[in-house]
Design a protein around this motif. Structure first.
Motif, mmCIF file in Angstrom:
data_model
loop_
_atom_site.group_PDB
_atom_site.id
_atom_site.type_symbol
_atom_site.label_atom_id
_atom_site.label_comp_id
_atom_site.label_asym_id
_atom_site.label_seq_id
_atom_site.Cartn_x
_atom_site.Cartn_y
_atom_site.Cartn_z
ATOM 1 N N VAL A 96 61.124 20.354 22.667
ATOM 2 C CA VAL A 96 59.834 19.866 21.613
ATOM 3 C C VAL A 96 60.449 21.258 20.226
ATOM 4 O O VAL A 96 60.379 22.709 20.691
ATOM 5 N N LEU A 97 60.744 20.798 19.194
ATOM 6 C CA LEU A 97 60.891 21.543 18.278
ATOM 7 C C LEU A 97 59.545 21.542 17.465
ATOM 8 O O LEU A 97 59.392 20.697 16.659
ATOM 9 N N ILE A 98 58.678 22.449 16.980
ATOM 10 C CA ILE A 98 57.846 22.578 16.191
ATOM 11 C C ILE A 98 58.057 22.983 15.062
ATOM 12 O O ILE A 98 58.417 24.127 14.938
ATOM 13 N N VAL A 99 57.573 22.501 13.741
ATOM 14 C CA VAL A 99 57.666 22.421 12.841
ATOM 15 C C VAL A 99 57.097 22.998 11.986
ATOM 16 O O VAL A 99 55.926 21.977 11.514
ATOM 17 N N GLU A 100 56.925 24.321 11.052
ATOM 18 C CA GLU A 100 55.931 24.621 10.506
ATOM 19 C C GLU A 100 56.615 24.672 9.048
ATOM 20 O O GLU A 100 57.434 24.893 8.790
ATOM 21 N N ASP A 101 55.477 25.043 8.018
ATOM 22 C CA ASP A 101 55.868 25.055 6.538
ATOM 23 C C ASP A 101 55.923 26.655 6.800
ATOM 24 O O ASP A 101 57.221 26.776 5.868
ATOM 25 N N ILE A 102 54.754 27.183 7.161
ATOM 26 C CA ILE A 102 54.870 28.534 7.346
ATOM 27 C C ILE A 102 53.919 29.380 8.240
ATOM 28 O O ILE A 102 53.186 28.280 8.137
ATOM 29 N N VAL A 103 54.609 30.179 8.605
ATOM 30 C CA VAL A 103 53.569 31.194 9.422
ATOM 31 C C VAL A 103 53.491 32.817 8.797
ATOM 32 O O VAL A 103 54.243 33.353 8.500
ATOM 33 N N ASP A 104 52.127 32.836 9.390
ATOM 34 C CA ASP A 104 52.034 33.830 8.729
ATOM 35 C C ASP A 104 51.230 34.524 9.937
ATOM 36 O O ASP A 104 51.728 35.780 10.302
ATOM 37 N N THR A 105 49.764 34.187 10.231
ATOM 38 C CA THR A 105 49.459 35.017 11.518
ATOM 39 C C THR A 105 50.175 34.994 12.627
ATOM 40 O O THR A 105 49.998 35.445 13.586
ATOM 41 N N GLY A 106 50.449 33.430 12.925
ATOM 42 C CA GLY A 106 50.503 33.308 14.358
ATOM 43 C C GLY A 106 49.422 31.843 15.181
ATOM 44 O O GLY A 106 49.414 31.849 16.582
ATOM 45 N N ASN A 107 48.267 32.494 14.780
ATOM 46 C CA ASN A 107 47.417 31.949 15.687
ATOM 47 C C ASN A 107 47.031 31.032 15.503
ATOM 48 O O ASN A 107 47.036 29.487 16.768
#
Length: 175
Positions: A96-107
């Motif tokens: 599984v590859l989680i695809v995020e646009d942006i990671v800031d806090t990580g919550n």
């Protein structure tokens, strides 16, 4: 310069620069996941443009699924993550590859990782187009980072301010 509701934004990255980053990530992911059964898990709403462009540049044929989570109100993270659309894919023995646009806090990542713990995955890794290292508060490794950016609020290329600005092809930074 663009205005969205009560905020003004200046261009930060052109679509050409973004596409170059996307192509580099697609090439790396294609190499790392060649001959593996992989599921790209896009986090809505922000990742839809990035994930679409990413898979078009890949030389592998992954499964694609989505989760919809919410943690922002306006330009601020609430610190609370709400799951609005859940996972309905069988992830047993898959990468599984989680695809995020942006990671800031990580919550949001923490919430997703926690929800995947009992899914029987072969591996779980994280891919983000943009990363705000000055805001990141978790010990979770972000495996693939397109570009680290400053702790400024951004819109465009899928990211929004109060639901607006997602359709901009370029990335804009709040003034």
């Amino acid at each position: 310069m663009v205005q969205i509701q009560d905020k003004k934004f200046k261009k930060y990255l052109s679509n050409e620069e973004i596409q170059s980053i996307v192509r580099d990530l697609a090439q790396q992911i294609s190499q790392d996941y060649a001959n593996k059964e992989v599921v790209l898990l896009g986090i809505l709403n922000g990742s839809f443009m990035f994930l679409s462009d990413l898979v078009q540049e890949m030389s592998i044929d992954p499964e694609i699924s989505f989760l919809k989570l919410a943690s922002y109100s306006g330009e601020e993270s609430t610190g609370n993550v709400k799951q609005l659309i859940g996972l309905d894919e069988d992830l047993d023995q898959k990468h599984v590859l989680i695809v995020e646009d942006i990671v800031d806090t990580g919550n949001t990542l923490e919430h997703i990782i926690s929800s995947l713990e009992n899914e029987g995955t072969e591996s779980v890794k994280i891919l983000t187009l943009f990363h705000k290292p000055d805001m990141y508060t978790k010990d979770i490794t972000v495996d693939y980072i397109g570009k680290s950016i400053p702790n400024d609020f951004v819109v465009g290329y899928g990211m929004d301010y109060n639901g607006h600005g997602r359709t901009f092809k370029d990335l804009y930074q709040m003034l």
